[in-house]
Design a protein around this motif. Structure first.
Motif, mmCIF file in Angstrom:
data_model
loop_
_atom_site.group_PDB
_atom_site.id
_atom_site.type_symbol
_atom_site.label_atom_id
_atom_site.label_comp_id
_atom_site.label_asym_id
_atom_site.label_seq_id
_atom_site.Cartn_x
_atom_site.Cartn_y
_atom_site.Cartn_z
ATOM 1 N N SER A 123 0.828 -1.215 0.000
ATOM 2 C CA SER A 123 0.000 0.000 0.000
ATOM 3 C C SER A 123 0.856 1.256 0.000
ATOM 4 C CB SER A 123 -0.935 0.000 1.216
ATOM 5 O OG SER A 123 -0.207 0.222 2.421
ATOM 6 N N TYR A 124 2.069 1.154 0.546
ATOM 7 C CA TYR A 124 3.006 2.272 0.540
ATOM 8 C C TYR A 124 3.749 2.351 -0.788
ATOM 9 C CZ TYR A 124 6.927 5.257 1.934
ATOM 10 O OH TYR A 124 7.845 6.267 2.007
ATOM 11 N N VAL A 125 4.250 1.200 -1.240
ATOM 12 C CA VAL A 125 5.029 1.152 -2.483
ATOM 13 C C VAL A 125 4.186 1.568 -3.683
ATOM 14 C CG1 VAL A 125 6.287 -0.371 -4.066
ATOM 15 C CG2 VAL A 125 6.583 -0.608 -1.588
ATOM 16 N N ILE A 126 2.921 1.155 -3.687
ATOM 17 C CA ILE A 126 2.063 1.390 -4.848
ATOM 18 C C ILE A 126 1.759 2.872 -5.030
ATOM 19 C CG2 ILE A 126 -0.321 1.347 -3.918
ATOM 20 C CD1 ILE A 126 -0.850 -0.897 -5.985
ATOM 21 N N VAL A 127 1.899 3.657 -3.958
ATOM 22 C CA VAL A 127 1.725 5.110 -4.056
ATOM 23 C C VAL A 127 3.027 5.776 -4.490
ATOM 24 C CG1 VAL A 127 1.223 7.207 -2.740
ATOM 25 C CG2 VAL A 127 -0.140 5.158 -2.371
ATOM 26 N N ARG A 128 4.143 5.245 -4.011
ATOM 27 C CA ARG A 128 5.436 5.857 -4.285
ATOM 28 C C ARG A 128 5.984 5.546 -5.678
ATOM 29 N NH1 ARG A 128 7.233 9.866 -1.467
ATOM 30 N NH2 ARG A 128 9.385 9.166 -1.735
ATOM 31 N N MET A 129 5.597 4.406 -6.239
ATOM 32 C CA MET A 129 6.148 3.978 -7.528
ATOM 33 C C MET A 129 5.125 4.166 -8.650
ATOM 34 S SD MET A 129 8.175 0.437 -6.628
ATOM 35 C CE MET A 129 8.625 0.261 -8.372
ATOM 36 N N PRO A 130 5.599 4.230 -9.904
ATOM 37 C CA PRO A 130 4.657 4.232 -11.033
ATOM 38 C C PRO A 130 3.827 2.953 -11.003
ATOM 39 C CG PRO A 130 6.865 4.842 -11.764
ATOM 40 C CD PRO A 130 6.997 4.369 -10.349
ATOM 41 N N ILE A 131 2.536 3.091 -10.804
ATOM 42 C CA ILE A 131 1.685 1.936 -10.501
ATOM 43 C C ILE A 131 1.654 0.918 -11.642
ATOM 44 C CG2 ILE A 131 -0.407 3.122 -11.265
ATOM 45 C CD1 ILE A 131 -1.916 1.673 -9.044
ATOM 46 N N GLY A 132 1.623 1.383 -12.887
ATOM 47 C CA GLY A 132 1.582 0.462 -14.015
ATOM 48 C C GLY A 132 2.842 -0.384 -14.108
ATOM 49 N N LYS A 133 4.008 0.255 -13.941
ATOM 50 C CA LYS A 133 5.273 -0.476 -14.001
ATOM 51 C C LYS A 133 5.392 -1.443 -12.832
ATOM 52 C CE LYS A 133 6.515 1.940 -17.591
ATOM 53 N NZ LYS A 133 5.297 2.771 -17.658
ATOM 54 N N TYR A 134 4.959 -1.017 -11.673
ATOM 55 C CA TYR A 134 5.027 -1.872 -10.485
ATOM 56 C C TYR A 134 4.179 -3.126 -10.666
ATOM 57 C CZ TYR A 134 4.154 -3.360 -5.652
ATOM 58 O OH TYR A 134 4.021 -4.098 -4.501
ATOM 59 N N LEU A 135 2.950 -2.954 -11.146
ATOM 60 C CA LEU A 135 2.064 -4.099 -11.326
ATOM 61 C C LEU A 135 2.580 -5.033 -12.413
ATOM 62 C CD1 LEU A 135 -1.427 -2.344 -11.040
ATOM 63 C CD2 LEU A 135 -0.293 -3.778 -9.339
ATOM 64 N N SER A 136 3.169 -4.485 -13.464
ATOM 65 C CA SER A 136 3.740 -5.320 -14.530
ATOM 66 C C SER A 136 4.863 -6.192 -13.989
ATOM 67 C CB SER A 136 4.266 -4.440 -15.663
ATOM 68 O OG SER A 136 3.257 -3.613 -16.182
ATOM 69 N N LEU A 137 5.729 -5.600 -13.172
ATOM 70 C CA LEU A 137 6.830 -6.353 -12.576
ATOM 71 C C LEU A 137 6.302 -7.453 -11.665
ATOM 72 C CD1 LEU A 137 9.864 -6.742 -11.995
ATOM 73 C CD2 LEU A 137 9.633 -5.025 -10.167
ATOM 74 N N VAL A 138 5.273 -7.124 -10.887
ATOM 75 C CA VAL A 138 4.684 -8.103 -9.977
ATOM 76 C C VAL A 138 4.142 -9.309 -10.747
ATOM 77 C CG1 VAL A 138 2.645 -8.475 -8.523
ATOM 78 C CG2 VAL A 138 4.174 -6.555 -8.054
ATOM 79 N N VAL A 139 3.427 -9.048 -11.855
ATOM 80 C CA VAL A 139 2.866 -10.147 -12.653
ATOM 81 C C VAL A 139 3.986 -11.028 -13.208
ATOM 82 C CG1 VAL A 139 1.562 -10.708 -14.739
ATOM 83 C CG2 VAL A 139 0.764 -8.888 -13.232
ATOM 84 N N PHE A 140 5.053 -10.411 -13.695
ATOM 85 C CA PHE A 140 6.188 -11.172 -14.236
ATOM 86 C C PHE A 140 6.800 -12.073 -13.163
ATOM 87 C CE2 PHE A 140 10.759 -11.591 -14.956
ATOM 88 C CZ PHE A 140 10.779 -12.150 -16.229
ATOM 89 N N LEU A 141 7.003 -11.534 -11.968
ATOM 90 C CA LEU A 141 7.653 -12.294 -10.904
ATOM 91 C C LEU A 141 6.763 -13.417 -10.381
ATOM 92 C CD1 LEU A 141 9.406 -9.425 -8.910
ATOM 93 C CD2 LEU A 141 10.447 -11.067 -10.480
ATOM 94 N N TRP A 142 5.431 -13.142 -10.254
ATOM 95 C CA TRP A 142 4.598 -14.214 -9.710
ATOM 96 C C TRP A 142 4.505 -15.384 -10.688
ATOM 97 C CZ3 TRP A 142 -0.330 -11.346 -11.115
ATOM 98 C CH2 TRP A 142 -1.280 -12.166 -11.741
ATOM 99 N N GLY A 143 4.592 -15.108 -11.998
ATOM 100 C CA GLY A 143 4.634 -16.197 -12.969
ATOM 101 C C GLY A 143 5.861 -17.077 -12.762
ATOM 102 N N GLY A 144 7.004 -16.429 -12.480
ATOM 103 C CA GLY A 144 8.218 -17.185 -12.210
ATOM 104 C C GLY A 144 8.107 -18.039 -10.961
#
Length: 493
Positions: free
Chosen positions: A100-121
């Motif tokens: 909830s803190y990171v998602i405000v501080r970081m570009p939300i679209g890029k953050y979510l894209s990275l999360v999806v990539f990592l959870w697939g791994g």
């Protein structure tokens, strides 16, 4: 009030300044606004819906893997399988607050894209597990990876859509969940017919994980951080996208900096805690039903692969009720919470059928299991309540995190009532699930009463709502105020 500098420029989550005066100077026609809305519906919603489809497909994989001898191959016994579900939601819980803190501080679209990539791994790593301990580690990190997705999509929906538009759009990307329930068994059924030396449950994790990571790469190019940098919108369309949502007064432009005062507001807001308690109660049911649905279905007398196909009616039931509910919430005033109550009552009826019908009543019990999952479509409506009724980007982020923490705790506790000694009927687990849904109905009724009372109180104190100018709407957007501080704010039911 927003100061003069705020009214001239603002900073989006990527750190780029944009000219508010230029945005206000755009005179858009209804046709242009409709064109922007169509673009959002045709591009943004499918992007989020596909990601949510993959998320729930990946979540279902563990339950489906039990039909491919995962428990036997990893020598799981007693309540160990229940704990593999609990540790997934503990990982979800663990990362919900930091996210909830990171998602405000970081570009939300890029953050979510990275999360999806990592959870697939991480999902692919499940195929390397050889013991209970290894599976527990993999499940924990999968929960961490998936924790940001739904809260992030909730915030994006609030950025791009008006309060009236949000219920059907929240439901639209959540539709991916329903499709996963509907066709997920078909995918697992197909994987089960692949001939090779690799165990079918391992193939399932490898194939689904690879697809998810590839989709994360696609999202990194297309998923926007805000209306200001949506690559699929032209510059003037981005300005129109911002203008459309100013009337929300929920902090569409209030991002890039975490405001601790808004976090404190979230922790002291009665509506937030009622939403949190409802999330916990309803997910006492979710944790057990999602984790054990394959075993329960097989217990109705279906063979392993046929048990996969017999889960498809659950997805069909979710789709039917999701469409009915989202349309009702869009076109019937004050229908959101009432629709959630009705959906939950349908699920209670379904659980009663599973619990009370004789084991020989195979069709009736399958109907009960299909109806028992209808409560799940309340989740996107809860999202729309947050995006519509909570102002302030930081407060909204914290509120979403609290809701998902409750979601995780409910999902961790729920499976513990499904006792291994009661397999496959699990009467204790079914009764615990029903109890959770009844509590959910109680909290939803309290939330409805609170909103009615608070709106009437505000009308008495501040007077009835009057039309305000676009400039005044913008001042509310940039004022860093929450819904409890904006005098013209009224809660939607």
């Amino acid at each position: 009030m927003a100061d003069e500098h705020d009214l001239k420029q603002h900073v989006n989550p990527s750190g780029h300044e944009f000219d508010i005066g230029q945005i206000l100077s755009i005179q858009s026609t209804p046709e242009e606004e409709k064109k922007v809305l169509r673009k959002l519906d045709m591009i943004l919603i499918p992007l989020m819906g596909t990601a949510y489809f993959l998320q729930f497909l990946d979540k279902l994989a563990l339950s489906q893997a039990t039909l491919f001898n995962l428990r036997q191959d990893l020598n799981l016994h007693g309540s160990q399988y229940s704990w593999t579900s609990a540790i997934f939601y503990f990982g979800y819980f663990f990362w919900s607050w930091p996210s909830s803190y990171v998602i405000v501080r970081m570009p939300i679209g890029k953050y979510l894209s990275l999360v999806v990539f990592l959870w697939g791994g991480v999902l692919m790593c499940h195929a390397a597990c050889t013991s209970f301990a290894g599976l527990m580690v993999a499940r924990f990190f999968l929960g961490v990876g998936e924790a940001a997705v739904a809260p992030g999509f909730t915030l994006l929906t609030g950025m791009f859509y008006t309060r009236a538009e949000q219920p059907v759009r929240q439901s639209a990307w959540f539709f991916g969940n329903c499709i996963a329930v509907l066709i997920g068994p078909l995918i697992a059924y197909g994987i089960g017919h692949i001939n090779g030396s690799i165990a079918h449950w391992k193939l399932m994790f490898l194939i689904l994980g690879a697809i998810t990571s590839a989709y994360g790469v696609i999202l990194s190019f297309l998923l926007p951080d805000s209306p200001i940098n949506a690559v699929f919108l032209k510059p003037n369309e981005r300005a129109i996208a911002v203008q459309r949502t100013l009337k929300n007064k929920t902090g569409v432009l209030d991002n890039g900096k975490f405001k601790w005062s808004q976090a404190r507001d979230a922790f002291t807001d009665p509506q937030v805690w009622l939403l949190v308690l409802n999330s916990f109660a309803s997910n006492l049911c979710n944790g057990g039903i999602t984790t054990f649905t394959s075993i329960i279905t097989a217990g109705f007398g279906f063979k392993d692969l046929m048990a996969l196909l017999m889960q498809m009616p659950q997805g069909a039931a979710e789709i039917v009720f999701l469409i009915l509910t989202s349309l009702a919430c869009t076109f019937i005033p004050s229908a959101r919470i009432i629709a959630m109550v009705l959906n939950t009552i349908v699920s209670v009826i379904g659980l009663i059928l599973i619990w009370k019908l004789d084991p020989s009543e195979q069709v009736g019990r399958m109907v009960g299991l299909s109806l028992a999952v209808v409560y799940a479509i309340n989740l996107p409506i809860s999202f729309s309540v947050i995006t519509s009724n909570i102002a302030g980007f930081s407060k909204k982020s914290v509120s979403s995190a609290l809701l998902f923490i409750a979601y995780c705790v409910g999902n961790m506790v729920g499976p513990q009532f499904f006792l291994a000694s009661e397999e496959p009927s699990y009467p204790t687990g079914i009764k615990a699930a029903m109890s959770g849904l009844v509590l959910s109905i109680f909290f939803l009724i309290l939330l409805y009463v609170y909103y009615v009372w608070e709106n009437r109180r505000r009308d008495r104190v501040y007077g009835s709502l009057e039309q305000v100018t676009v400039g005044a709407e913008l001042q509310d957007e940039l004022s860093s105020k929450t819904d409890r501080e904006i005098e013209s704010f009224r809660y939607l039911l």
